[in-house]
Write a protein that holds these residues in place. Structure first.
Motif, PDB file in Angstrom:
ATOM      1  N   GLU A 160      39.227  40.007  42.263  1.00 52.87           N
ATOM      2  CA  GLU A 160      38.908  41.375  42.438  1.00 52.87           C
ATOM      3  C   GLU A 160      37.738  41.537  41.413  1.00 52.87           C
ATOM      4  OE1 GLU A 160      40.601  45.854  41.518  1.00 52.87           O
ATOM      5  OE2 GLU A 160      42.054  44.452  43.066  1.00 52.87           O
TER       6      GLU A 160
ATOM      7  N   TYR B  87      37.272  42.490  46.890  1.00 50.21           N
ATOM      8  CA  TYR B  87      37.978  41.235  46.637  1.00 50.21           C
ATOM      9  C   TYR B  87      37.552  40.225  47.301  1.00 50.21           C
ATOM     10  CZ  TYR B  87      42.143  38.221  47.157  1.00 50.21           C
ATOM     11  OH  TYR B  87      42.764  37.067  47.326  1.00 50.21           O
TER      12      TYR B  87
ATOM     13  N   ARG C 241      37.782  44.252  51.036  1.00 47.09           N
ATOM     14  CA  ARG C 241      38.627  42.942  51.165  1.00 47.09           C
ATOM     15  C   ARG C 241      37.630  42.152  51.886  1.00 47.09           C
ATOM     16  NH1 ARG C 241      43.319  42.365  48.838  1.00 47.09           N
ATOM     17  NH2 ARG C 241      43.802  40.382  49.755  1.00 47.09           N
TER      18      ARG C 241
END
Length: 376
Positions: free
Chosen positions: A70, A100, A311
């Protein structure tokens, strides 16, 4: 970064070439902030948190492991929030946002002439720049314009105002990866130089043959930062720490005279400067690198609006450059040998470039990655 759009050059809307600016064009350099204001954890940045899992196996040839994790993605905000060049970030690199990415393998260097030559020998592939444009693909184009070529940095022999990039870019017939400055130039003896004049589809073709893929913009930035938090460059906040050159960029007066203080005038071989903490070479300067994301200047704002941590972001669903809304563009990263605080600061690690997908230049290349996720 500038792009001379191949389609308009061929069609002849502008006879020599049509150049579109992919970075803001302002000639004044702005002052650098004091070092005390640039420490890791600068406003807007939170610490990078790397994954702790070890590499999944031995490294593929000439690649290094990036642990993923991250991090805060984007560029430092100038105090006055303007969009000038020099050592300032640009608006499309903000807001800083949390991302991330999973771990992956990445090439230590950009793909070289030798590597690309092996691909061409094995497949017979012809790059976009080597193909003669077809009349049916370019309706209305004068027959004399249907000649293969590409975009070449062509510096004047005297100082010029920085008000028009036509002054130093040209569409050159016969320019391509084998002849980077035009038909009389050659890559003989330059096996370890990055291959250039690569359109996006050329990079995709090589990636398929090599069993790799083009990195996402988030993957590229995570790897380029080398585990650092909020630093301007892949090695830290100072451009020339302890007087040491860290990247191939432009010294002297832009665009007419590169003094070569860093050891190179123009493009140089890969891996001639120190790598970052992950072992990557030339993620600042030398040549730009394609990434897989479509380009939109508002994409980071969209991610912020979605909330939470993005993500493994893959980029927006489509391209939109407000300056040229009909032109499909991908993001680019890393800057090139033309970066200078007089004109373009895109060697800063969080900043972005953009390019029309069918257009290559003699300062544009690529590097590739291999995923470890089963889904890819």
């Amino acid at each position: 970064m500038v792009a001379i759009r191949r389609r308009l050059a061929v069609v002849g809307v502008i006879t020599a070439a049509v150049i579109t600016v992919a970075v803001v064009v302002v000639s004044r350099a702005l002052p650098v902030k004091p070092a005390a204001a640039e420490m890791a954890g600068s406003e807007g940045f939170l610490p990078t948190v790397e994954n702790r899992a070890p590499p999944p196996g031995p490294a593929p040839q000439d690649m290094v492991w990036i642990p993923g994790g991250e991090f805060s993605m984007g560029a430092q905000d100038p105090a006055d929030m303007n969009d000038a060049v020099g050592m300032q970030a640009t608006l499309d690199s903000r807001p800083i946002h949390r991302v991330y990415v999973d771990g992956f393998w990445i090439d230590k260097t950009e793909v070289t002439n030798a590597q690309f030559a092996a691909f061409v020998k094995a497949t017979g592939y012809m790059t976009v720049a080597e193909r003669t444009p077809l009349a049916e693909d370019f309706p209305g184009a004068p027959p004399e314009n249907l000649v293969a070529g590409s975009v070449v940095f062509s510096p004047p022999d005297h100082p010029v105002p920085l008000d028009s990039h036509f002054r130093w870019w040209s569409y050159v017939k016969g320019a391509n990866w084998r002849h980077p400055l035009g038909p009389r130039s050659s890559i003989v003896g330059k096996d370890q130089f990055p291959v250039v004049h690569i359109a996006y589809e050329d990079a995709l073709a090589y990636a398929k043959w090599a069993g790799k893929r083009i990195p996402t913009e988030a993957e590229w930035e995570f790897a380029a930062r080398g585990g650092l938090t909020g630093q301007r460059f892949p090695w830290g906040d100072g451009f020339k720490p302890a007087g040491k050159w860290m990247a191939n960029s432009h010294q002297g007066n832009f665009p007419n005279h590169d003094t070569g203080e860093d050891g190179f005038t123009g493009i140089g071989p890969v891996a001639r400067f120190s790598p970052n903490a992950y072992g990557l070479y030339d993620v600042a300067g030398n040549v730009w690198e394609w990434v897989s994301d479509w380009y939109r200047p508002d994409y980071y704002s969209e991610l912020i609006a979605e909330g939470g941590i993005a993500r493994n972001p893959q980029g927006p669903a489509s391209s939109l450059d407000p300056d040229e809304p009909t032109e499909p563009k991908r993001a680019m990263r890393g800057g090139s040998f033309l970066c200078t605080d007089q004109y373009c600061s895109r060697y800063m690690v969080g900043t972005r470039g953009k390019g029309e997908v069918s257009t290559g230049t003699n300062h544009l290349g690529f590097r590739l990655v291999i995923s470890t996720r089963r889904s890819e």
